[in-house]
Design a protein around this motif. Structure first.
Motif, short mmCIF file in Angstrom:
data_model
loop_
_atom_site.label_atom_id
_atom_site.label_comp_id
_atom_site.label_asym_id
_atom_site.label_seq_id
_atom_site.Cartn_x
_atom_site.Cartn_y
_atom_site.Cartn_z
N ALA A 223 37.46 35.11 93.49
CA ALA A 223 37.97 36.49 93.47
C ALA A 223 37.43 37.29 94.65
CB ALA A 223 37.60 37.16 92.14
N LEU B 5 46.97 32.76 94.42
CA LEU B 5 46.27 33.89 93.81
C LEU B 5 47.08 34.61 92.74
CD1 LEU B 5 44.54 35.50 96.91
CD2 LEU B 5 43.60 33.87 95.26
N LEU C 98 45.42 36.73 89.49
CA LEU C 98 45.64 38.18 89.58
C LEU C 98 46.36 38.68 88.33
CD1 LEU C 98 46.66 38.53 93.33
CD2 LEU C 98 44.65 39.56 92.25
N SER D 109 44.08 37.74 84.88
CA SER D 109 42.88 38.56 84.69
C SER D 109 43.25 39.98 84.30
CB SER D 109 42.04 38.57 85.97
OG SER D 109 42.75 39.18 87.03
N ASN E 259 38.60 32.70 83.28
CA ASN E 259 39.44 33.88 83.43
C ASN E 259 38.78 35.13 82.85
OD1 ASN E 259 41.49 31.41 83.12
ND2 ASN E 259 42.37 32.95 84.46
N SER F 135 35.67 36.17 85.01
CA SER F 135 35.96 36.69 86.36
C SER F 135 36.87 37.91 86.36
CB SER F 135 36.61 35.59 87.21
OG SER F 135 37.88 35.23 86.70
N TRP G 114 38.42 40.55 89.82
CA TRP G 114 39.75 40.61 90.42
C TRP G 114 40.19 42.07 90.52
CZ3 TRP G 114 41.72 36.48 92.71
CH2 TRP G 114 41.24 35.22 92.33
#
Length: 519
Positions: A173, A360, A364, A367, A396, A399, A403
């Protein structure tokens, strides 16, 4: 179901592969500055599907703000295609939303490959309904941004771990932001994707649309129905992923494995490989074996060299999650491990732990969407985590704060009643988006109709439309008119031809050839 591994193609929702980037579709420098939000540029062309058969289509770019919440946001391009119906039907167009996240599909029109041509043939069948519009995902579109970031190699001399993967995802991220200067990554969430559908509808002059989406495409469709309900006439969703079910319940995945095992335990070709107690006993035996310690597996290459990888209990959990996309292949994989044949698995793990590039758009979106606190509690306390682990959600969730996409909130995640007519098509061998997803969502759609496909995997709708002509016609009639007459409630596929392990079956009574785990 998002992939927990930042170096894997980001999602187990589907086994589809991303199409290669076609440089001829790249934007010239400064092109975006010439356009306005909501504008479309359309190129008309044709492709020869078979000798003498040409298909006319429109290939276009929709220009939209990268982040609609910021007035000064830059414009980005999102690719789409339209195949007009051979003759007007009066029905709303079908907006076909790809899965993934991170599936680019416009190559079906411009690339010369068998998979793309097969998808194009399926698209043409929608001409019986009306116009077909295929919209790619912002952040992974051949007419705009293809967002990626570098991922580090993972060590081979120690077992894999969901916690280590979570730290790797957090690093990814941070690297994603550093490697994409000038791009507002906070604009790549599911609410923006839903707004893109509405923007394209308006740009093409349609009052209402029907939606067709599988896997993440179904989740994307559900977001459109929640945020822009007035524009949706009806929908057909397969491999259904509710907005609060981005991370699958381990028990639901395990139940699908049990259904696969039921038929595999009756397959005569697999009989010589099966232990007493069948396939699930093989799973339990592997779980006990790896609980005593990891194994070291040496993999040879063609040049005479090789690599050694250490595989542990959590690697086994990940393998149980990630080798289930094709039900007819899964028993052979499990029985190979049961008999100590780890080489094929080890090669895959070595490839998965290598450094590379990660799409990504998946992390993105995932998250940002996340799950409610209640669902997270159920995920973590689910009894099947003992066998499948927390790979499905650990990285997920850990993190998510790293993000840049915002938390969309529980108001969007939790299901609400909807009067939109929807046909849900779901296979009970689907381990990527388990059938319980549809069963839990159906009560919120009083005008919904579920078609449960026994022995179908993640592409249950496509099994149905390929092999059941009457059901296919009824689904298209629903998309065209909203009528549900003729739609089945259940479809049973034949027992598949299960793949066999690549080695000779052991003699009757012979024990597994697996050695003791190494320290």
């Amino acid at each position: 179901m998002p992939s927990p591994h930042p170096m894997r193609a980001f999602s187990l929702k589907s086994s589809w592969r991303c199409l290669s980037l076609c440089l001829s579709l790249a934007f010239p420098a400064g092109a975006l500055a010439q356009h306005k939000p909501g504008e479309v540029i359309i190129e008309r062309s044709a492709v020869e599907l078979e000798p003498g058969t040409r298909v006319s289509y429109e290939l276009g770019t929709l220009y939209v703000p990268e982040n609609r919440r910021k007035p000064e946001s830059r414009l980005i391009g999102v690719g789409f295609a339209r195949i007009k119906a051979p003759r007007p039907t009066g029905a709303p167009p079908v907006f076909w939303l790809p899965g993934g996240p991170g599936l680019s599909v416009l190559g079906s029109l411009i690339d010369d490959d068998a998979a793309g041509k097969g998808r194009l043939r399926s698209w043409l069948t929608f001409g019986a309904v009306g116009d077909l519009v295929v919209l790619e995902q912002r952040g992974f579109t051949r007419r705009g941004e293809m967002l990626e970031a570098s991922s580090d190699a993972m060590l081979l001399d120690r077992p894999g771990s969901a916690q280590v993967e979570a730290q790797a995802m957090r690093s990814l991220a941070r690297r994603a932001i550093a490697e994409n200067p000038g791009k507002d990554l906070s604009g790549y969430d599911i609410t923006e994707l839903a707004a893109d559908v509405d923007a394209l509808r308006r740009a093409l002059g349609y009052q209402k649309v029907s939606l067709f989406g599988g896997s993440f495409g179904s989740q994307w469709s559900l977001a459109v129905m929640r945020l822009h309900p007035g524009i949706v006439a009806r929908a057909v969703l397969s491999g259904v992923e509710p907005l609060n079910n981005g991370y699958d319940m381990p028990s639901d995945v395990f139940a699908a494995l049990q259904r696969i095992a039921y038929d595999a335990d009756r397959d005569p070709g697999l009989e010589p490989y099966r232990p007493a107690g069948g396939l699930m006993e093989a799973v339990r035996t592997l779980h006990r074996r790896f609980a005593t310690g990891p194994v070291r597996v040496q993999v040879r290459d063609d040049a005479g060299g090789g690599q050694t990888v250490v595989l542990g209990a959590e690697d086994l959990q990940l393998a149980l999650n990630s080798h289930t996309q094709e039900g007819e292949q899964w028993p052979a994989f499990i029985l190979s491990l049961y008999h100590g044949h780890y080489e094929g698995w080890a090669r895959e793990v070595i490839a998965d732990r290598a450094a590379g590039k990660t799409k990504l758009i998946g992390p993105l979106i995932d998250s940002s969407l996340g799950v409610t606190a209640e669902r997270e509690h159920l995920l973590r306390t689910d009894p099947a985590t003992e066998l499948l682990g927390t790979w499905n959600f650990e990285a997920n969730i850990a993190s998510a704060p790293d993000w840049p996409t915002r938390d969309v909130g529980d108001a969007l995640r939790k299901p609400l009643p909807s009067a939109i007519p929807v046909v849900f098509v779901h296979g009970d061998w689907d381990t990527s988006t388990p059938i319980e997803n549809t069963l839990g969502l159906l009560p919120y759609f009083p005008n919904g109709h579920a078609i449960l496909v026994h022995r179908a995997g993640h592409d249950g709708a496509f099994y149905l439309l390929r092999g059941e002509p009457a059901a296919k016609e009824a689904v298209y009639e629903f998309l065209k008119t909203g009528k549900t007459a003729g739609l089945p409630h259940e479809v049973t596929l034949p027992v598949p031809r299960f793949a066999l392990p690549s080695f000779t079956a052991p003699a009757a009574g012979e024990t597994s050839s697996a050695g003791a785990p190494s320290p």
